[in-house]
Design a protein around this motif. Structure first.
Motif, PDB file in Angstrom:
ATOM      1  N   LEU A 215       0.862  -1.180   0.000  1.00 13.16           N
ATOM      2  CA  LEU A 215       0.000   0.000   0.000  1.00 13.16           C
ATOM      3  C   LEU A 215       0.895   1.225   0.000  1.00 13.16           C
ATOM      4  O   LEU A 215       1.756   1.374   0.869  1.00 13.16           O
ATOM      5  N   TYR A 216       0.709   2.090  -0.986  1.00 13.28           N
ATOM      6  CA  TYR A 216       1.429   3.348  -1.083  1.00 13.28           C
ATOM      7  C   TYR A 216       0.427   4.454  -0.785  1.00 13.28           C
ATOM      8  O   TYR A 216      -0.493   4.688  -1.565  1.00 13.28           O
ATOM      9  N   HIS A 217       0.588   5.115   0.363  1.00 16.70           N
ATOM     10  CA  HIS A 217      -0.363   6.115   0.841  1.00 16.70           C
ATOM     11  C   HIS A 217       0.291   7.490   0.734  1.00 16.70           C
ATOM     12  O   HIS A 217       1.301   7.754   1.375  1.00 16.70           O
ATOM     13  N   LEU A 218      -0.290   8.350  -0.081  1.00 20.06           N
ATOM     14  CA  LEU A 218       0.259   9.679  -0.332  1.00 20.06           C
ATOM     15  C   LEU A 218      -0.739  10.741   0.102  1.00 20.06           C
ATOM     16  O   LEU A 218      -1.946  10.542  -0.023  1.00 20.06           O
TER      17      LEU A 218
ATOM     18  N   ALA B 218       4.439   9.278 -10.717  1.00 20.86           N
ATOM     19  CA  ALA B 218       4.143   8.264 -11.735  1.00 20.86           C
ATOM     20  C   ALA B 218       4.997   7.018 -11.547  1.00 20.86           C
ATOM     21  O   ALA B 218       4.628   5.940 -12.025  1.00 20.86           O
ATOM     22  N   ASN B 219       6.105   7.145 -10.827  1.00 17.88           N
ATOM     23  CA  ASN B 219       6.924   5.960 -10.547  1.00 17.88           C
ATOM     24  C   ASN B 219       6.118   4.873  -9.843  1.00 17.88           C
ATOM     25  O   ASN B 219       6.396   3.694  -9.996  1.00 17.88           O
ATOM     26  N   TYR B 220       5.121   5.265  -9.051  1.00 16.19           N
ATOM     27  CA  TYR B 220       4.326   4.286  -8.311  1.00 16.19           C
ATOM     28  C   TYR B 220       3.417   3.456  -9.218  1.00 16.19           C
ATOM     29  O   TYR B 220       2.950   2.401  -8.819  1.00 16.19           O
TER      30      TYR B 220
ATOM     31  N   LEU C 208       3.860  -3.732  -7.878  1.00 21.29           N
ATOM     32  CA  LEU C 208       2.483  -3.275  -8.030  1.00 21.29           C
ATOM     33  C   LEU C 208       1.727  -3.479  -6.728  1.00 21.29           C
ATOM     34  O   LEU C 208       1.813  -4.533  -6.107  1.00 21.29           O
ATOM     35  N   GLY C 209       1.028  -2.464  -6.339  1.00 22.31           N
ATOM     36  CA  GLY C 209       0.225  -2.528  -5.131  1.00 22.31           C
ATOM     37  C   GLY C 209      -0.984  -1.642  -5.298  1.00 22.31           C
ATOM     38  O   GLY C 209      -1.459  -1.421  -6.410  1.00 22.31           O
ATOM     39  N   ILE C 210      -1.465  -1.124  -4.201  1.00 19.69           N
ATOM     40  CA  ILE C 210      -2.567  -0.164  -4.191  1.00 19.69           C
ATOM     41  C   ILE C 210      -1.946   1.200  -3.903  1.00 19.69           C
ATOM     42  O   ILE C 210      -1.205   1.364  -2.933  1.00 19.69           O
TER      43      ILE C 210
END
Length: 153
Positions: A73-76, A92-94, A102-104
């Motif tokens: 999980l990538y939370h920004l 955009a790297n995410y 790959l994640g959420i």
């Protein structure tokens, strides 16, 4: 598609459902006023993914990365930034870079993105009296909202 939720706990339960249902590579653009439930929803997503560490708002750190669940999980949180400042983060790297598994990707205050990803699920949270209203829009993708939310109601 719209859903009415009774309270913060119901918002978290929706997040748990999304965490259990969303596929790798899903990008969630979250909008709404302060206190509308964006972080609460992401906390539920983390729980649904099986992430055991506390999910906290990245208002000051900008990006929190969580692993150890079904998917990363990538939370920004872009609240404190202007669109010009967001450009330098190369977000955009995410979703475009093989360096990140790959994640959420969940982005709070997504309206501050200078450029939108090619596909995403927009989730707008707002107050409707003493209840919360959640509006979903699938942009550019093949995601079927009815299928995604089928077992939630």
């Amino acid at each position: 598609m719209q859903i009415n939720l009774a309270n913060a706990q119901a918002t978290r339960v929706l997040g748990v459902h999304l965490g259990q249902t969303l596929a790798a590579g899903s990008i969630l653009l979250l909008t709404g006023d302060l206190g509308a439930g964006k972080t609460c929803l992401v906390q539920g997503i983390g729980e649904g993914l099986g992430i055991t560490e506390p999910i906290v708002s990245p208002t000051f750190t900008l990006i929190n990365e969580y692993e150890g669940g079904r998917l990363p999980l990538y939370h920004l949180d872009l609240y404190r930034l202007q669109p010009e400042e967001v450009k330098g983060l190369n977000l955009a790297n995410y979703w475009d870079d093989a360096e990140y598994p790959l994640g959420i990707v969940a982005i709070e205050w997504a309206e501050r993105l200078p450029e939108m990803p090619p596909t995403y699920l927009k989730i707008a949270l707002s107050y409707a009296g003493d209840r919360r209203l959640v509006e979903f829009a699938n942009v550019g993708g093949q995601l079927q909202l009815e299928n995604l939310l089928a077992n939630f109601y």
